[in-house]
Design a protein around this motif. Sequence first.
Motif, PDB file in Angstrom:
ATOM      1  N   VAL A 177      38.252  45.009  45.259  1.00 17.54           N
ATOM      2  CA  VAL A 177      38.135  43.638  45.762  1.00 17.54           C
ATOM      3  C   VAL A 177      37.179  43.571  46.943  1.00 17.54           C
ATOM      4  O   VAL A 177      36.319  42.681  47.030  1.00 17.54           O
ATOM      5  CB  VAL A 177      39.523  43.097  46.148  1.00 17.54           C
ATOM      6  CG1 VAL A 177      39.400  41.816  46.972  1.00 17.54           C
ATOM      7  CG2 VAL A 177      40.354  42.837  44.899  1.00 17.54           C
ATOM      8  N   ARG A 208      33.608  43.752  45.873  1.00 16.62           N
ATOM      9  CA  ARG A 208      33.155  42.477  45.325  1.00 16.62           C
ATOM     10  C   ARG A 208      32.834  41.480  46.450  1.00 16.62           C
ATOM     11  O   ARG A 208      31.811  40.778  46.398  1.00 16.62           O
ATOM     12  CB  ARG A 208      34.231  41.915  44.402  1.00 16.62           C
ATOM     13  CG  ARG A 208      33.839  40.639  43.674  1.00 16.62           C
ATOM     14  CD  ARG A 208      32.687  40.869  42.701  1.00 16.62           C
ATOM     15  NE  ARG A 208      32.930  41.981  41.808  1.00 16.62           N
ATOM     16  CZ  ARG A 208      33.600  41.900  40.654  1.00 16.62           C
ATOM     17  NH1 ARG A 208      34.084  40.740  40.252  1.00 16.62           N
ATOM     18  NH2 ARG A 208      33.750  42.969  39.891  1.00 16.62           N
ATOM     19  N   ARG A 239      29.230  39.806  47.287  1.00 18.74           N
ATOM     20  CA  ARG A 239      29.111  38.366  47.059  1.00 18.74           C
ATOM     21  C   ARG A 239      28.966  37.571  48.355  1.00 18.74           C
ATOM     22  O   ARG A 239      28.201  36.615  48.431  1.00 18.74           O
ATOM     23  CB  ARG A 239      30.349  37.868  46.300  1.00 18.74           C
ATOM     24  CG  ARG A 239      30.224  36.446  45.777  1.00 18.74           C
ATOM     25  CD  ARG A 239      31.520  35.998  45.138  1.00 18.74           C
ATOM     26  NE  ARG A 239      32.558  35.764  46.148  1.00 18.74           N
ATOM     27  CZ  ARG A 239      33.830  35.492  45.845  1.00 18.74           C
ATOM     28  NH1 ARG A 239      34.223  35.468  44.585  1.00 18.74           N
ATOM     29  NH2 ARG A 239      34.714  35.271  46.794  1.00 18.74           N
ATOM     30  N   SER A 254      42.581  38.936  37.852  1.00 21.80           N
ATOM     31  CA  SER A 254      41.341  39.680  37.708  1.00 21.80           C
ATOM     32  C   SER A 254      40.778  39.984  39.091  1.00 21.80           C
ATOM     33  O   SER A 254      41.243  39.450  40.102  1.00 21.80           O
ATOM     34  CB  SER A 254      40.322  38.847  36.918  1.00 21.80           C
ATOM     35  OG  SER A 254      39.920  37.713  37.683  1.00 21.80           O
ATOM     36  N   ASP A 285      37.907  39.055  40.232  1.00 22.43           N
ATOM     37  CA  ASP A 285      37.325  37.833  40.770  1.00 22.43           C
ATOM     38  C   ASP A 285      38.400  36.885  41.305  1.00 22.43           C
ATOM     39  O   ASP A 285      38.205  36.250  42.356  1.00 22.43           O
ATOM     40  CB  ASP A 285      36.501  37.120  39.696  1.00 22.43           C
ATOM     41  CG  ASP A 285      35.171  37.815  39.428  1.00 22.43           C
ATOM     42  OD1 ASP A 285      34.672  38.495  40.350  1.00 22.43           O
ATOM     43  OD2 ASP A 285      34.637  37.672  38.315  1.00 22.43           O
ATOM     44  N   GLN A 286      39.513  36.787  40.605  1.00 21.50           N
ATOM     45  CA  GLN A 286      40.582  35.903  41.070  1.00 21.50           C
ATOM     46  C   GLN A 286      41.178  36.401  42.376  1.00 21.50           C
ATOM     47  O   GLN A 286      41.422  35.615  43.302  1.00 21.50           O
ATOM     48  CB  GLN A 286      41.671  35.792  39.999  1.00 21.50           C
ATOM     49  CG  GLN A 286      41.249  35.008  38.771  1.00 21.50           C
ATOM     50  CD  GLN A 286      42.266  35.118  37.642  1.00 21.50           C
ATOM     51  OE1 GLN A 286      42.943  36.139  37.488  1.00 21.50           O
ATOM     52  NE2 GLN A 286      42.372  34.063  36.835  1.00 21.50           N
ATOM     53  N   ALA A 341      39.714  38.428  44.556  1.00 27.42           N
ATOM     54  CA  ALA A 341      38.696  38.299  45.598  1.00 27.42           C
ATOM     55  C   ALA A 341      38.631  36.860  46.114  1.00 27.42           C
ATOM     56  O   ALA A 341      38.472  36.629  47.319  1.00 27.42           O
ATOM     57  CB  ALA A 341      37.336  38.733  45.064  1.00 27.42           C
ATOM     58  N   ALA A 342      38.778  35.906  45.223  1.00 24.40           N
ATOM     59  CA  ALA A 342      38.755  34.496  45.634  1.00 24.40           C
ATOM     60  C   ALA A 342      39.954  34.173  46.527  1.00 24.40           C
ATOM     61  O   ALA A 342      39.825  33.432  47.515  1.00 24.40           O
ATOM     62  CB  ALA A 342      38.744  33.596  44.403  1.00 24.40           C
TER      63      ALA A 342
END
Length: 268
Positions: free
Chosen positions: A19, A22, A26, A247, A249-250, A252-253
């Motif tokens: 995470v 990422r 990003r 996931s 991405d989820q 990390a968000a």
Amino acid sequence: MGEMRVALVGIDGTGKTTVLRRLRERDSVRVVHAVRGHEDPDSPYAGLSAALAGASSAADEVGRVQLKVCVLYLQLCLFGPAERQAAADGRTVLADRHPLVDPLVYLPLFARAGRNTVPGTDVDAWWRRQDPDAARAVRDWLRTRTGDTDPWATGTEVLRWGTLPPHDLFETLARRFDVTLPDGVLLLDLPVSEALRRTRERARGGELHETAAFLSATRQRYDAVLDGLSRTHPDTAIRRLPCTGCSVDQLAAQVHDTVAAWSRASPA
């Protein structure tokens, strides 16, 4: 995200490193790894951190907690300078583990497992399992931090810290590592069965403490430690993020949004 220092913690296998990688790619946050500093491409201590990672793997192979804890101490000694360097440019700093959180969880558990105090031939075997150049770097760092080159004595002393009352252990860690608590702590929470499956799939193999019983005890300790910190250090924001079914991405968000909310709420 505004300027903050936040630590991601949790049992092995929750995805902290992935995470953070990422988020660094990003959002251009600075990431500091408390244990595996060489995973940060900007780390000024990458070579020494890689040598210590080899020493940690050798401790897993030998199977002695005193050696494992000695290496953990040496790894955590790199965190303070790395964090201060990362924070110098004013960006958000996210930490993969933290020297004032994770040892509060792990050291009492390791101390219970480290009752056998006779090293036998294990120290020599541990040195031999390391690359010679890396072993020299580890030996030099051990001497720098302790004034000695005896890893067993260092590991035994650090295990003794694990028997201290929580407040005394916290003060010892803060003094030894020259660090303060971050602005926030995020616990990535995952059931032990799923965490164990993930750790067993790692290319580098499992570590000495990666068993179902130990991970279960660790998960309980994280809850106890964070509850204690919320009472004794109310200025440090603490939140638990369930990661089952998420996931990268989820997750990390969720981390991004939490840190951003904390940043907006913090005093200017």
